[in-house]
Design an enzyme around this catalytic site. Structure first.
Site, PDB file in Angstrom:
ATOM      1  N   ARG D  31      21.002  -9.639   2.861  1.00 22.17           N
ATOM      2  CA  ARG D  31      22.342  -9.128   2.551  1.00 22.17           C
ATOM      3  C   ARG D  31      22.750  -8.042   3.530  1.00 22.17           C
ATOM      4  NH1 ARG D  31      22.559  -7.690  -3.860  1.00 22.17           N
ATOM      5  NH2 ARG D  31      22.169  -9.787  -4.668  1.00 22.17           N
ATOM      6  N   LYS D 189      -2.313 -13.558  -8.807  1.00 27.09           N
ATOM      7  CA  LYS D 189      -1.831 -12.265  -8.295  1.00 27.09           C
ATOM      8  C   LYS D 189      -1.576 -11.284  -9.453  1.00 27.09           C
ATOM      9  CE  LYS D 189       0.049  -9.349  -5.283  1.00 27.09           C
ATOM     10  NZ  LYS D 189       1.017  -8.538  -5.973  1.00 27.09           N
ATOM     11  N   GLU D 196      -6.096  -4.040 -10.673  1.00 23.40           N
ATOM     12  CA  GLU D 196      -5.716  -2.873  -9.863  1.00 23.40           C
ATOM     13  C   GLU D 196      -5.365  -1.683 -10.757  1.00 23.40           C
ATOM     14  OE1 GLU D 196      -2.541  -3.731  -6.915  1.00 23.40           O
ATOM     15  OE2 GLU D 196      -1.507  -2.041  -7.847  1.00 23.40           O
TER      16      GLU D 196
END
Lengths: 345, 345, 345, 345
Positions: D31, D189, D196
């Site tokens: 954009r 993920k 994490e």
């Protein structure tokens, strides 16, 4: 029966009152002469020093110490030990650490004295409602003190009796228990408080989720504007979760539904910590009791150092910057929820 | 008032009985013809099919579905939707997921029908004790059904009234609440159950620590052989933690102090999970409610895969071998406690 | 430099070997004469008793105790204290509780001796990889022992240097630290192990969720049959979560993807417990470290008593019966997920 | 090979750069025309609209969408779907919710297009370190894109190889994995990020305890004034807990030991939440991952409503008043520790 009371705060004073109501005579002492005078005016015998206190008790003496757990209780027990004579009894009715009881009990026994630990529950309501007492000490001594405990206990009242208790100790239904040897009283009281923390936190989290059910982070069709005071009230009747703690919550929410008068800074007194320590010593998993304790620790800090470590790591691996502090919670972070259009639905 | 009931299990059957006791008339249906026959013999009107069930209800119809949440409830609501006509009401009194209510409510509204969700608490005790009901739906429809709710609710009974409730909805003190629009009833019931899990786990952990207070891993002077049944009983009277759940625990422990009849395999029905999901959606920390849920998950496995990962890592870095399975817990691992001699004290 | 080593197990023996490799001379003692003989054959000087051990050390003596924490370490330090003379040093390289160090350090100081506590990390890999050492004690004494620590430490190796460390203690980059006065070494090692528990549990839970991603309780379109060994491996490279613990996990999963050789019975040695106790003493919330500890406690029991309490309550309020034990996990309880048909969608 | 990239932020821009470095040609769109211009100046082909972007790609087209998960990604995929033709591929490399992938994958398949989800890890370091990629999608399509993935992956580098991997997919050692069908990439993920959070919180709590080891609430003989930067550094070498996250922590603490530049307000992006949801769906206990998530929620509030509930209850049963806000933490509540005198020792 005669009882001496040292420490005339909210708890000690009312214990004396409840005892005098039922015909016992009390000798009272407090550092604060006004507290002594107040109870003298209600019929107690006052003392201006520990020495005078002991001298006014008839042997064998019964001295109930009702002071903050820690140094002041320890020092008082130590002084009393020097002033008392064979067969006298020191009762620690405060919130002492049970391992301190075990130690003191042994030391007093070697001096021919007796030590009784009483975990006393009931708070500001005890004067009228009675005190739930968890008692540790020698059987003969606890039996000797029974008139005191019987007067302080709430009694059966209108609480329904539990089935299958035939042949069990009848004192328990009156609201007091001789839990075991010295230390057992405060041990059981400690677990009582540990459970209390857990129960409180369970309700607290539930009401927090109810309150945030109207959050702007939620899709509009999934928001509810709920009346927490009414919900607390309705759960008191016929649900699975009525309790005295819920009664208190319902009262507080009826008075002020947003609880604005409270900051949310929550202290802990020790029993919650010792409960977790005991769980660890016994290798018993106690997630809920521990989480309840940690929630209090967290409530007393603006931010933990741990949280700063998290921010530092996030900047380290992702270049993430912290936003301005405490934005409108309605705009707080979290994933955007996707509403698929027909093409991808 | 007339009510139709679909699903005549423990809950549905007793709801019908309680309604008929107070003069309501009931049309009943269940897949199991015997369950229908039993209630017919008690005064209900029976139906052999959903079609017959609907035909026997006077318009506007009120059909209460009391089935296990999930596919069977969904299918029944779907079938009813096709059979019912304008202004009829379907009441889901089971434990449906509140987002299913929101969806169904919208679908029914488009058909000119009404949907009311009722979170019903009370379990096997409800017939006599009454049911605590948390209700979601349109105001006019909930008001129309009020005679039903009023009969099912426990009423004020001898439970003390909460102060500061002047001007508040009087139904709440009777034990039922119109919590909000469709879905709000089950949402509030969901949180009720989430809290229930947390309360239960708090007590459970406390009693576990009490029970293991006599473990041989502890130093002898720090062991207590405690009577759990008596402790549960004494806490019912004057302590901070009395509750209905504690009453039930005291009963169970009085019957069998070691609870040998229970394995400890604990199911969860859904509300605990949805409560945590709601907390996450709202970004509300809910440690205790979540820990209570996870304790149930864990109770249903011999070992988690996570635990095998831990063992694999420990062998990897330290050469640690797993001991034989489940040794005497008294000899389970943990640090040795040192008692210093005078030389090093 | 000369060092005496008491305790020739996996750790003690390899420490001696690593020291001799770098030119230090070692006097060794162990209850097990074979362990002594083995190291004598590699160049160490053996001793058949603690007395002989002390006599073979040149004053000021340096005796490293590498024994299981607890009674045996305490007794050995006590005996050594009697045999040693002014300015001698006792090094406790095991996993002692830091408060025992503080006490011993004080006692030894009063006798003119020195006490150094060394938290030693490295496990079975230390001989080649070197040992990370966290040291507590008097500065002069720690400095005196520097050649020993420098030889044992891993050194900088090929681990990238951390920026912004100019002017900081260069020993740290070699892999050893003088953390503070007596006790500080084991305190820091304790936290190291506490963190270790937390890290391990984080990975373990993650892999557990991955493994159960193919569970039959999930809708078919939401199941994945994942290769855990490959996932562990891929995360070692370029992700945010590489670590030595992940390396070990990847190895274990590559060897045996289902980890069938492990039962999942996980011991704990003490540091995890003391870490939680320290957090509580400091009023620091430590949810993750505590949860990791409790997961180990739970892994060692078939069922907790807490779980039986839950089952008893559930029977009490809802008449819920426990199912048979440990059914097929694919059929374990939980809410049924509704798939709405068009009519109600 | 030719790749189109939509979204030229930190991640998208660097992915293009890394691809061009290894000889691939890229068509780019954003954009923000400046972002396009910047990459054009580095060799990319720019596009001023999605239409132009698609027109500049040779069929079969490969368009990588690298935008914030949520509405913008959804809308972009939707638009692309309309512009692309048979056998074209849309790659979502952002952090989309894997169930959105499953849905989109199905929708695209029905249009003859392909959808590949790539969980991309590496953050700001990926340009040089490479990206760890977890990929979901059809085998043939993932294979077709292999040159792209191979260039983006970190490669083996100097990370030691894991033993026992003979015969396994060699791409994994290069740092990318074809985890399974559509959705599997983001699912893996998601778990990566969940872990994490847990790892981060474990370190964070450990450092918090270290930092507060010098708190005035502790007895003087039990305090340590520790150097956190040095401790983080020493653990990087030879300990059990080295990791990349520890490297980053050591850097941050070396730069500013008190981390004063961070407030401790910690955002969460979604994967942590979805990880807990997945655990719940699978009935896997995930205490640590959940506690890590809740710690972030809590970090973003001054006080929770739950904490106010606790304060209200405490006032209710015990008359406890809240102290002034946030006093000196050194004076925060907790039990007083008793030091017995000889008389009672």
């Amino acid at each position: 029966m005669q009882l001496g009371m040292i420490g005339l705060g909210r708890m000690g004073g009312n214990i004396v009152r409840r005892l005098m109501r039922t015909g016992h005579s009390c000798v009272v002492y407090d550092r604060d002469a006004k507290a002594v005078a107040a109870l003298v005016s209600e019929g107690a015998t006052g003392a201006a020093s520990l020495e005078e206190f002991v001298s006014k008790l008839a042997a064998p003496r019964h001295a109930w110490v009702m002071l903050p757990a820690g140094k002041i209780t320890e020092a008082t027990v130590e002084q009393l030990t020097k002033l008392m004579t064979s067969d006298d009894v020191i009762i620690d009715g405060g919130n002492s650490f049970w391992q301190d009881d075990v130690r003191r009990g042994k030391a007093l026994q070697q001096r021919g004295l007796h030590y009784v630990d009483v975990g006393t529950s009931g708070g500001v309501w005890g004067l009228d409602r009675g005190y739930c007492m968890m008692i540790g000490g020698e059987k003969a001594v606890v039996d000797r003190l029974d008139p005191i405990f019987a007067s302080l206990a709430p009694g059966i009242g209108d609480i329904p009796r539990t089935p299958s208790r035939d042949g069990r100790d009848p004192r328990v239904e009156q609201g007091y228990i001789h839990a075991g040897p010295t230390g057992a009283g405060h041990f059981v009281k400690m677990i009582h408080n540990g459970i209390e923390y857990g129960l409180m936190q369970a309700y607290a989290e539930g009401f927090d989720i109810l309150r945030n059910a109207n959050s702007e982070v939620l899709p509009e069709s999934h928001r509810f504007d709920l009346d927490l005071a009414d919900i607390a009230e309705v759960w008191r009747r016929g649900s699975v979760i009525p309790s005295w703690l819920l009664d208190l919550t319902a009262s507080a929410l009826a008075r002020q539904p947003g609880l604005e008068k409270y900051s949310g800074y929550v202290e802990d007194s020790g029993e919650g910590r010792w409960t977790v320590n005991a769980a660890i010593d016994e290798a018993v998993p106690a997630e809920v009791l521990t989480a309840a304790l940690f929630a209090r620790f967290r409530s007393r800090q603006e931010h933990t150092f741990a949280e700063k470590i998290l921010s530092a790591m996030r900047e380290g691996f992702g270049g993430h910057k912290e936003p301005e502090q405490h934005p409108d919670p309605a705009r707080q972070s979290g994933p955007e929820i996707v509403k698929p259009k027909a093409d991808l639905a």
